[in-house]
Design a protein around this motif. Sequence first.
Motif, mmCIF file in Angstrom:
data_model
loop_
_atom_site.group_PDB
_atom_site.id
_atom_site.type_symbol
_atom_site.label_atom_id
_atom_site.label_comp_id
_atom_site.label_asym_id
_atom_site.label_seq_id
_atom_site.Cartn_x
_atom_site.Cartn_y
_atom_site.Cartn_z
ATOM 1 N N ASP A 1 -1.943 -1.366 -4.263
ATOM 2 C CA ASP A 1 -2.737 -0.336 -3.764
ATOM 3 C C ASP A 1 -2.308 0.976 -3.591
ATOM 4 O O ASP A 1 -1.146 1.250 -2.920
ATOM 5 C CB ASP A 1 -3.210 -0.648 -2.422
ATOM 6 N N VAL A 2 -2.762 1.822 -4.343
ATOM 7 C CA VAL A 2 -1.919 3.064 -4.690
ATOM 8 C C VAL A 2 -2.836 4.518 -4.161
ATOM 9 O O VAL A 2 -3.866 4.367 -4.736
ATOM 10 C CB VAL A 2 -1.273 3.182 -5.820
ATOM 11 N N ALA B 1 -6.144 4.240 -8.943
ATOM 12 C CA ALA B 1 -5.474 4.927 -7.911
ATOM 13 C C ALA B 1 -6.469 5.676 -7.068
ATOM 14 O O ALA B 1 -7.065 6.605 -7.717
ATOM 15 C CB ALA B 1 -4.199 5.643 -8.569
ATOM 16 N N CYS C 1 0.671 5.526 -11.182
ATOM 17 C CA CYS C 1 -0.035 4.705 -12.156
ATOM 18 C C CYS C 1 0.444 3.366 -12.449
ATOM 19 O O CYS C 1 -0.371 2.224 -12.690
ATOM 20 C CB CYS C 1 0.022 5.398 -13.814
ATOM 21 N N ALA D 1 0.015 0.948 -9.545
ATOM 22 C CA ALA D 1 -1.501 0.634 -9.522
ATOM 23 C C ALA D 1 -1.483 -0.471 -10.600
ATOM 24 O O ALA D 1 -2.360 -1.583 -10.339
ATOM 25 C CB ALA D 1 -2.080 1.695 -9.498
ATOM 26 N N ARG E 1 1.064 -1.095 -0.062
ATOM 27 C CA ARG E 1 0.110 -0.154 -0.066
ATOM 28 C C ARG E 1 0.826 1.227 -0.067
ATOM 29 O O ARG E 1 1.715 1.487 1.038
ATOM 30 C CB ARG E 1 -1.001 -0.043 1.227
ATOM 31 N N TYR F 1 -6.572 4.189 -13.562
ATOM 32 C CA TYR F 1 -5.485 3.192 -13.303
ATOM 33 C C TYR F 1 -5.956 2.398 -11.701
ATOM 34 O O TYR F 1 -5.003 1.682 -11.187
ATOM 35 C CB TYR F 1 -4.017 3.613 -13.292
#
Length: 355
Positions: free
Chosen positions: A34-35, A53, A26, A29, A2, A51
Motif C-alpha cells: 500500500d503506497v 498509489a 510505482c 505498489a 504501508r 499503479y
Amino acid sequence: MRILHILNHIQEIGNGIVNVAIDLACLQAKTGHDVAVASAGGEYEALLSEYGAKHFKIDQTRTPINLIKAASMYRVAVQEFKPDIVHAHMMTGVVLARLLKMSSGYTLVSTVHNEFQRSAVLMGWAERVIAVSQAVAQSMVQRGIAENKLRIVSNGTLGSPRTRQLKEYQPLSLKRPAIATVAGMYRRKGIAELIEAFAQVAANFPQAQLYIVGNGPDRELFEAQAKLTTVSDRIHFEGFQPEPQRYLLASDIFVLASHRDPSPLVIPEAREAGCAIVATAVDGIPEALDGGQAGFLVPPSDSKALAGALEQLLSDPNVLQQWKEQAQHNLDRLNVVRVHQETMMVYEELIANSK
C-alpha cells in the motif's frame, strides 16, 4: 507494508529526486504494498494512479502560514493512511515527518540525493538514511551522520515505469558526429566548461555538433557564452525534453561535466543508449561509470582535459566505437528493480528491529 513517500512536488521536469521516488512508489505498489505519495502535486499523479498509489496534496512551500497548513494536512494524511514507513526525499519532508511523528508509530527513512547542499545534514533526523552512492555516504559520515544509520542504495533508472523500453523510442535526426549533454542549466553542471571545450576542438572537426538538452536558471548565461564563440551555429540549446532518449540514441558522445553530482540518473540512460561517455570524476559519477571502465573520466572545471577527451573520441572511429561498446557492459546493476529491492530491504530491517 504501508509506505508514504513525501516530496515537495511530483512534476515531470527532469528532477532526479522526484524520478527516483516515483520509480520506487510505482514498483512498491506493483509488488503489492500500500503506497501513497504526499506532495504539492504534478504530472506524475496520473502515473501513480495507474499503479494504484494514492496521492495526498500537501504544499510544503517554505512560508510560515503555508508550513502550518502543511503540518495540519500531513497529520490528516498520516491518520488516514497509517503508514509503517514514511520515506522523505527532501529536507522539508524529513523535518515535517520527524517533528510530527509523535505516537504515529511509523518509522522514518530519508534518502540523501544532493548531499552538497548544507541542509542535507537534516536528512540525518531519520532513523535510517539512504545514500545514493558510496561517495554520498562518505560525505555524510564526515558531516556527522552515524555510520550505523547509513545504507547505500546506488541509483539506477533502467526499466523505469516512467519510460518506455529503449527500442520503442525513435532516434532524432541529428547532425553527426553529435555530442550531447542532458542536464539542468545550472553552473554546477559544468555547461560552461563543455561549451569552452567544444569551442577548442570544433575547428579540427568541422562536422561536429553540440546539443544541450535541459532547462534551468542559468540557461541565458550559457547561451550568451555560446554566442561569443566562433562556432555558435553548431551549439544547439534544445530546452527540456520529456524524451531525452531520442537525443541519446542519436548521439555519438554524451558528456556530463558536473562540478558536483551525487549519482546522476542520466549516466545509466546514456550507457544503455550506447553513447561513448565523457564525465567528470566527482562524487558518484565514477561509481556510475564502473570506475572509468564504462566512460572517460576527467577532472572537474577543466575544459582543456574535457577537450582532450573529446578529441580522442572524434579523431579515431575505432576508439569511439570501443567506448560505445564498453558503456553498454554491466548494465544489470543500473536497473530500477535492484533499487526497489534494496530499498525494501532497508525498510524490512528497520521494521524487524523495531519489534
